[in-house]
Every structure is written in structure tokens, then in C-alpha cells.
Design a protein around this motif. Structure first.
Motif, PDB file in Angstrom:
ATOM      1  N   LEU A 101       0.829  -1.210   0.000  1.00 28.69           N
ATOM      2  CA  LEU A 101       0.000   0.000   0.000  1.00 28.69           C
ATOM      3  C   LEU A 101       0.861   1.257   0.000  1.00 28.69           C
ATOM      4  O   LEU A 101       0.521   2.255  -0.648  1.00 28.69           O
ATOM      5  CB  LEU A 101      -0.932  -0.009   1.225  1.00 28.69           C
ATOM      6  N   GLN A 102       1.976   1.219   0.702  1.00 32.93           N
ATOM      7  CA  GLN A 102       2.884   2.361   0.696  1.00 32.93           C
ATOM      8  C   GLN A 102       3.473   2.569  -0.692  1.00 32.93           C
ATOM      9  O   GLN A 102       3.582   3.709  -1.176  1.00 32.93           O
ATOM     10  CB  GLN A 102       4.000   2.149   1.720  1.00 32.93           C
ATOM     11  N   GLN A 103       3.842   1.458  -1.355  1.00 34.87           N
ATOM     12  CA  GLN A 103       4.354   1.555  -2.730  1.00 34.87           C
ATOM     13  C   GLN A 103       3.314   2.177  -3.657  1.00 34.87           C
ATOM     14  O   GLN A 103       3.632   3.025  -4.504  1.00 34.87           O
ATOM     15  CB  GLN A 103       4.739   0.176  -3.250  1.00 34.87           C
ATOM     16  N   ALA A 104       2.062   1.718  -3.511  1.00 37.42           N
ATOM     17  CA  ALA A 104       0.993   2.253  -4.371  1.00 37.42           C
ATOM     18  C   ALA A 104       0.791   3.740  -4.125  1.00 37.42           C
ATOM     19  O   ALA A 104       0.624   4.530  -5.076  1.00 37.42           O
ATOM     20  CB  ALA A 104      -0.306   1.485  -4.113  1.00 37.42           C
ATOM     21  N   SER A 105       0.812   4.155  -2.864  1.00 35.52           N
ATOM     22  CA  SER A 105       0.633   5.579  -2.535  1.00 35.52           C
ATOM     23  C   SER A 105       1.781   6.416  -3.080  1.00 35.52           C
ATOM     24  O   SER A 105       1.570   7.510  -3.620  1.00 35.52           O
ATOM     25  CB  SER A 105       0.533   5.754  -1.012  1.00 35.52           C
ATOM     26  N   ASP A 106       3.010   5.912  -2.951  1.00 39.97           N
ATOM     27  CA  ASP A 106       4.186   6.655  -3.424  1.00 39.97           C
ATOM     28  C   ASP A 106       4.174   6.800  -4.942  1.00 39.97           C
ATOM     29  O   ASP A 106       4.641   7.814  -5.489  1.00 39.97           O
ATOM     30  CB  ASP A 106       5.468   5.939  -2.993  1.00 39.97           C
ATOM     31  N   ALA A 107       3.641   5.776  -5.633  1.00 33.73           N
ATOM     32  CA  ALA A 107       3.660   5.794  -7.101  1.00 33.73           C
ATOM     33  C   ALA A 107       2.475   6.544  -7.705  1.00 33.73           C
ATOM     34  O   ALA A 107       2.458   6.814  -8.910  1.00 33.73           O
ATOM     35  CB  ALA A 107       3.672   4.353  -7.637  1.00 33.73           C
ATOM     36  N   ASN A 108       1.503   6.919  -6.893  1.00 35.47           N
ATOM     37  CA  ASN A 108       0.280   7.541  -7.409  1.00 35.47           C
ATOM     38  C   ASN A 108       0.513   9.002  -7.761  1.00 35.47           C
ATOM     39  O   ASN A 108       1.001   9.785  -6.943  1.00 35.47           O
ATOM     40  CB  ASN A 108      -0.824   7.415  -6.348  1.00 35.47           C
ATOM     41  N   ASP A 109       0.135   9.365  -8.990  1.00 37.42           N
ATOM     42  CA  ASP A 109       0.328  10.745  -9.456  1.00 37.42           C
ATOM     43  C   ASP A 109      -0.829  11.663  -9.069  1.00 37.42           C
ATOM     44  O   ASP A 109      -0.757  12.869  -9.300  1.00 37.42           O
ATOM     45  CB  ASP A 109       0.472  10.767 -10.990  1.00 37.42           C
ATOM     46  N   PRO A 111      -2.638  12.362  -5.791  1.00 39.89           N
ATOM     47  CA  PRO A 111      -2.783  12.107  -4.348  1.00 39.89           C
ATOM     48  C   PRO A 111      -4.159  12.457  -3.784  1.00 39.89           C
ATOM     49  O   PRO A 111      -4.521  11.972  -2.716  1.00 39.89           O
ATOM     50  CB  PRO A 111      -1.689  12.974  -3.722  1.00 39.89           C
ATOM     51  N   GLY A 112      -4.925  13.256  -4.479  1.00 35.78           N
ATOM     52  CA  GLY A 112      -6.246  13.608  -3.975  1.00 35.78           C
ATOM     53  C   GLY A 112      -7.379  12.827  -4.626  1.00 35.78           C
ATOM     54  O   GLY A 112      -8.555  13.102  -4.362  1.00 35.78           O
ATOM     55  N   GLY A 113      -7.058  11.861  -5.453  1.00 37.67           N
ATOM     56  CA  GLY A 113      -8.078  11.148  -6.200  1.00 37.67           C
ATOM     57  C   GLY A 113      -8.621   9.917  -5.494  1.00 37.67           C
ATOM     58  O   GLY A 113      -8.254   9.591  -4.363  1.00 37.67           O
ATOM     59  N   GLU A 114      -9.500   9.195  -6.222  1.00 39.44           N
ATOM     60  CA  GLU A 114     -10.169   8.033  -5.634  1.00 39.44           C
ATOM     61  C   GLU A 114      -9.191   6.896  -5.366  1.00 39.44           C
ATOM     62  O   GLU A 114      -9.315   6.180  -4.368  1.00 39.44           O
ATOM     63  CB  GLU A 114     -11.293   7.546  -6.557  1.00 39.44           C
ATOM     64  N   LEU A 115      -8.192   6.728  -6.241  1.00 45.59           N
ATOM     65  CA  LEU A 115      -7.222   5.663  -6.028  1.00 45.59           C
ATOM     66  C   LEU A 115      -6.451   5.892  -4.727  1.00 45.59           C
ATOM     67  O   LEU A 115      -6.230   4.953  -3.945  1.00 45.59           O
ATOM     68  CB  LEU A 115      -6.259   5.587  -7.211  1.00 45.59           C
ATOM     69  N   PRO A 147     -17.323  13.911  -3.688  1.00 44.81           N
ATOM     70  CA  PRO A 147     -18.723  13.470  -3.710  1.00 44.81           C
ATOM     71  C   PRO A 147     -19.003  12.363  -4.722  1.00 44.81           C
ATOM     72  O   PRO A 147     -19.863  11.513  -4.508  1.00 44.81           O
ATOM     73  CB  PRO A 147     -19.490  14.754  -4.070  1.00 44.81           C
ATOM     74  N   GLN A 148     -18.268  12.345  -5.827  1.00 46.12           N
ATOM     75  CA  GLN A 148     -18.532  11.358  -6.880  1.00 46.12           C
ATOM     76  C   GLN A 148     -17.828  10.024  -6.646  1.00 46.12           C
ATOM     77  O   GLN A 148     -17.978   9.092  -7.435  1.00 46.12           O
ATOM     78  CB  GLN A 148     -18.127  11.925  -8.254  1.00 46.12           C
ATOM     79  N   ALA A 149     -17.054   9.895  -5.568  1.00 45.65           N
ATOM     80  CA  ALA A 149     -16.284   8.678  -5.310  1.00 45.65           C
ATOM     81  C   ALA A 149     -17.162   7.635  -4.623  1.00 45.65           C
ATOM     82  O   ALA A 149     -16.986   7.318  -3.445  1.00 45.65           O
ATOM     83  CB  ALA A 149     -15.060   8.999  -4.460  1.00 45.65           C
ATOM     84  N   ALA A 150     -18.102   7.073  -5.375  1.00 48.77           N
ATOM     85  CA  ALA A 150     -19.098   6.178  -4.783  1.00 48.77           C
ATOM     86  C   ALA A 150     -18.484   4.896  -4.240  1.00 48.77           C
ATOM     87  O   ALA A 150     -18.790   4.471  -3.122  1.00 48.77           O
ATOM     88  CB  ALA A 150     -20.173   5.855  -5.819  1.00 48.77           C
ATOM     89  N   SER A 151     -17.612   4.266  -5.032  1.00 48.31           N
ATOM     90  CA  SER A 151     -17.008   3.006  -4.589  1.00 48.31           C
ATOM     91  C   SER A 151     -16.141   3.217  -3.356  1.00 48.31           C
ATOM     92  O   SER A 151     -16.193   2.437  -2.398  1.00 48.31           O
ATOM     93  CB  SER A 151     -16.171   2.395  -5.707  1.00 48.31           C
ATOM     94  N   ALA A 152     -15.341   4.283  -3.377  1.00 48.18           N
ATOM     95  CA  ALA A 152     -14.491   4.570  -2.226  1.00 48.18           C
ATOM     96  C   ALA A 152     -15.324   4.872  -0.989  1.00 48.18           C
ATOM     97  O   ALA A 152     -14.976   4.478   0.130  1.00 48.18           O
ATOM     98  CB  ALA A 152     -13.555   5.736  -2.543  1.00 48.18           C
TER      99      ALA A 152
END
Length: 386
Positions: A101-109, A111-115, A147-152
Motif C-alpha cells: 500500500l505504501q508503494q501504491a501511494s508513493d507511485a500515485n500521481d 494524491p487527492g483522487g479516488e485511487l 462526492p462522486q467517489a461512490a465506490s471509495a
């Protein structure tokens, strides 16, 4: 929303997973790399993973990772890492899950999105499983969703409910998990199973057995549709045990029978003992002494093979109690004497003491010394005459 029957839910689950499974070879045969990547990711996220149960998900993720590198798709790489982390969590490899999870967070371009939110929510769920509840609570409070992040949003409610169960906030967990189950997309079968099982636990804690049964039945239907037979056995045993408590013995015995059949096809020794124990209790409650004793014998044999002293003693004493209740005093004495002989052979003095105490009770309180001695003399005489 209209409640689907268990049969409909099972069929829908099997159909969805069957479609995702078929999509993979079709995309491999004729699709461009990006289509193959999307197909593999959808399949890997749809198929549930359980510890100790075979799954194609790992191979799909390996293939998807190669395609993501080939296409230089950073978003896909993050999603693959996130799914790998959840798979590790399911297998209780919690430190590895946090690292991924740390790797995924570090690689995410983004940071404020649903991923990013899904990574944060997954981290909370791992912390809860590690019993790091203060950290999990702080991390939950820090999550901000668009608001649109339904799955999250649904996943956050699931994480909140899991946290509240561990924090013994059961009433609050009921609301969070109910919202999660209502909002989780159909594709997230793994999480829908988790939410249903957690809600069943909540309602058992609240002594609301009808609702507990409903959610256990939902989980069982999805597991049957997914073909995860070891987990189906566990749901069968849980459901049957609740039905036994409600004196619904026909339904309980049918579930115990299905669980026993599945155990023969997919051996689970510990579960087999629980099945025999449950069948014994249900049969005893229906005054079916012969069936109850047979189930007790199977369970006692399983406990003896495991070297489980407490399990063996409880089964022998339970079986003798069934026989005593049916006025089958010679059989009860023979059961206790057999247990005593096993305890001596295994050199279990604590078990010897328990069996001696029950034999003394049979002699002094239930039959009386004279009748007991006469019964034993007859049994010895009959044995010698053979």
C-alpha cells in the motif's frame, strides 16, 4: 432495494465471475495490450481471494503488471499494487500488505483522487486486523472523499464498520456495514461477502438471529456462486448452528449434511469435527439418540487423533449424557469407561479425573450403588460369555 433470494444471488455471482473468467482468454486472443490490461484488472478485482484456496488472481496480476510496464501506465501499476495489497490482507500477510500500500501511494500521481483514497482505506483495514485501533481511527478521520467517489465511499463505510466491531461499537457498526453493503458495486464480490459476514456477526452480537441468518445466507450464496467450497462449509456450519439454536432441526441437519459432503471432497479436519458436534447436538435435541451418539463418536475420534484433550473429554461426556437421558445406562457406563481407558493410555490424568467423576455420579446419583454394581456385574458376565 428488493431483496434477492439466495438462489438468485448465487446465480448472479456465478454468472458475473464466469463472464470475467471468459473475458481473459478472449482478450488475450484478439485484443490489443490496453484491452488485455483492463480485462485482467477487472477479473483480478472481481474474483474473491481466500487464504489457502486456489485462485487465478495472482497470475492475472503478474500478467497485468508486465502489460502496465510495457504501456508505461502509471495508474494501472498503482491499481495492481493496491489489489496485491488486498490479496495479502486476505491471506493475513499484513506487513506485506502495508508495504504494498505504501508503494501504491508513493507511485500515485493523483494524491487527492479516488485511487489514493482507496489506498488509505485499505491501510485502515489492515491496521484494524493488526489491532492497531488508535492508528486506524486516526487514519479513518483523515480520509477525505470527493462526492462522486461512490465506490471509495462504500469501502470507507466497510472499513469503519470493521473498526467499530473491533472497538466493540456494535450498534454503530450495524449502520456503517448496512450502508456499505447497499452501496458496494456488484463487481466487488469479495467485499460484499465480507460485509455480509460482518453484519451477521453484528446481529448475532445483538441477539437478532433472523437478521443474522439472512446475512449468513447472503454470504453463503455468494461463496457458492464463487465456488469457494471451504468457505461454504464454514457458512453451512454457522447457519446450521443458528438454526439448531432456533430448534429448526430439519434445516440444520440439511446444512450439516451438505457441509459433511463438501468436507469429503475438500478435506477440512477441524471443520469435520465441528460438523459432527453440531449434528450430535441437533440430533440430541430431537431425541434421536442413535444419530447423536454416532456423530459424537466421529467427533471424539477426530479430537483423539488431534490430541485435543478438551475436545475428547467434552465429546465423551456429552455422549454419555445423551445415553443417560435415554436411560441407556449400560451404554453410558461403557462410553465413560472407554474414555477412561483412552485417558489412561494417553497418560492424561486430568481426563481420567473427569471420567471417574462422571462414573461416580452415574453410580451414586443416577442409579444407586446397588443397581450400578449389579449392572456392571451383568456386563462383565455377558462379556465373558462371548
Amino acid at each position: 432495494m428488493k431483496q434477492r433470494s439466495s438462489a438468485d444471488l448465487e446465480r448472479a455471482t456465478a454468472s458475473l465471475l464466469g463472464d470475467r473468467l471468459l473475458d481473459v482468454p478472449i482478450a488475450r486472443a484478439s485484443g490489443p495490450a490496453r484491452l488485455r490490461l483492463g480485462t485482467l484488472l477487472r477479473a483480478a478485482c472481481a474474483h474473491p481471494v481466500f487464504a489457502g484456496w486456489p485462485t487465478p488472481v495472482d497470475d492475472w496480476l503478474d500478467e497485468a503488471a508486465r502489460l502496465a510496464d510495457e504501456l508505461a501506465d502509471a495508474d494501472a501499476r498503482c491499481r495492481i499494487l493496491l489489489r496485491r495489497a488486498i490479496v495479502r490482507m486476505r491471506r493475513l500477510d499484513l506487513d506485506a500488505a502495508l508495504a504494498l500500500l505504501q508503494q501504491a501511494s508513493d507511485a500515485n500521481d493523483a494524491p487527492g483522487g479516488e485511487l489514493a483514497a482507496c489506498c488509505a482505506i485499505s491501510r485502515v483495514r489492515v491496521l484494524v486486523r493488526q489491532q492497531r485501533l488508535d492508528e486506524a481511527c486516526q487514519a479513518l478521520q483523515a480520509i477525505r472523499l470527493a462526492p462522486q467517489a461512490a465506490s471509495a465511499s462504500a469501502l470507507r463505510q466497510l472499513a469503519l464498520g470493521e473498526y467499530q466491531i473491533e472497538a466493540n461499537e456494535v450498534v454503530a457498526a450495524r449502520a456503517a456495514l448496512t450502508q456499505a453493503l447497499a452501496r458496494l458495486p456488484e463487481e466487488l464480490i469479495e467485499e460484499r461477502i465480507q460485509a455480509s459476514q460482518s453484519l451477521a456477526f453484528v446481529f448475532i452480537s445483538l441477539v437478532d438471529l433472523p437478521r443474522a441468518l439472512r446475512y449468513l445466507q447472503q454470504a453463503r450464496a455468494m461463496l457458492r456462486g464463487a465456488g469457494v467450497w471451504r468457505e461454504v462449509i464454514q457458512m453451512d456450519v454457522a447457519l446450521a448452528s443458528l438454526l439448531t439454536a432456533r430448534a429448526e432441526h430439519a434445516g440444520a441437519q440439511a446444512l450439516f449434511a451438505e457441509a459433511a459432503e463438501l468436507c469429503r471432497a475438500h478435506p477440512q479436519p477441524e471443520l469435520a469435527i465441528l460438523i459432527d458436534l453440531g449434528r450430535a447436538r441437533s440430533s440430541a435435541a430431537q431425541q434421536q439418540g442413535g444419530d447423536a451418539v454416532a456423530a459424537c463418536l466421529r467427533a471424539a475420534r477426530g479430537y483423539a487423533e488431534e490430541g485435543n484433550l478438551i475436545g475428547l473429554v467434552s465429546m465423551v461426556v456429552f455422549m454419555a449424557g445423551i445415553q443417560t437421558a435415554g436411560k441407556a445406562f449400560p451404554e453410558a457406563y461403557r462410553t465413560l469407561a472407554t474414555g477412561l481407558a483412552i485417558a489412561r493410555h494417553r497418560r492424561w490424568p486430568a481426563a481420567e479425573a473427569v471420567f471417574r467423576a462422571h462414573i461416580d455420579r452415574l453410580r451414586d446419583e443416577q442409579l444407586g450403588p446397588q443397581a450400578f454394581d449389579e449392572m456392571v456385574a451383568r456386563m462383565v458376565s455377558e462379556m465373558r460369555a462371548r
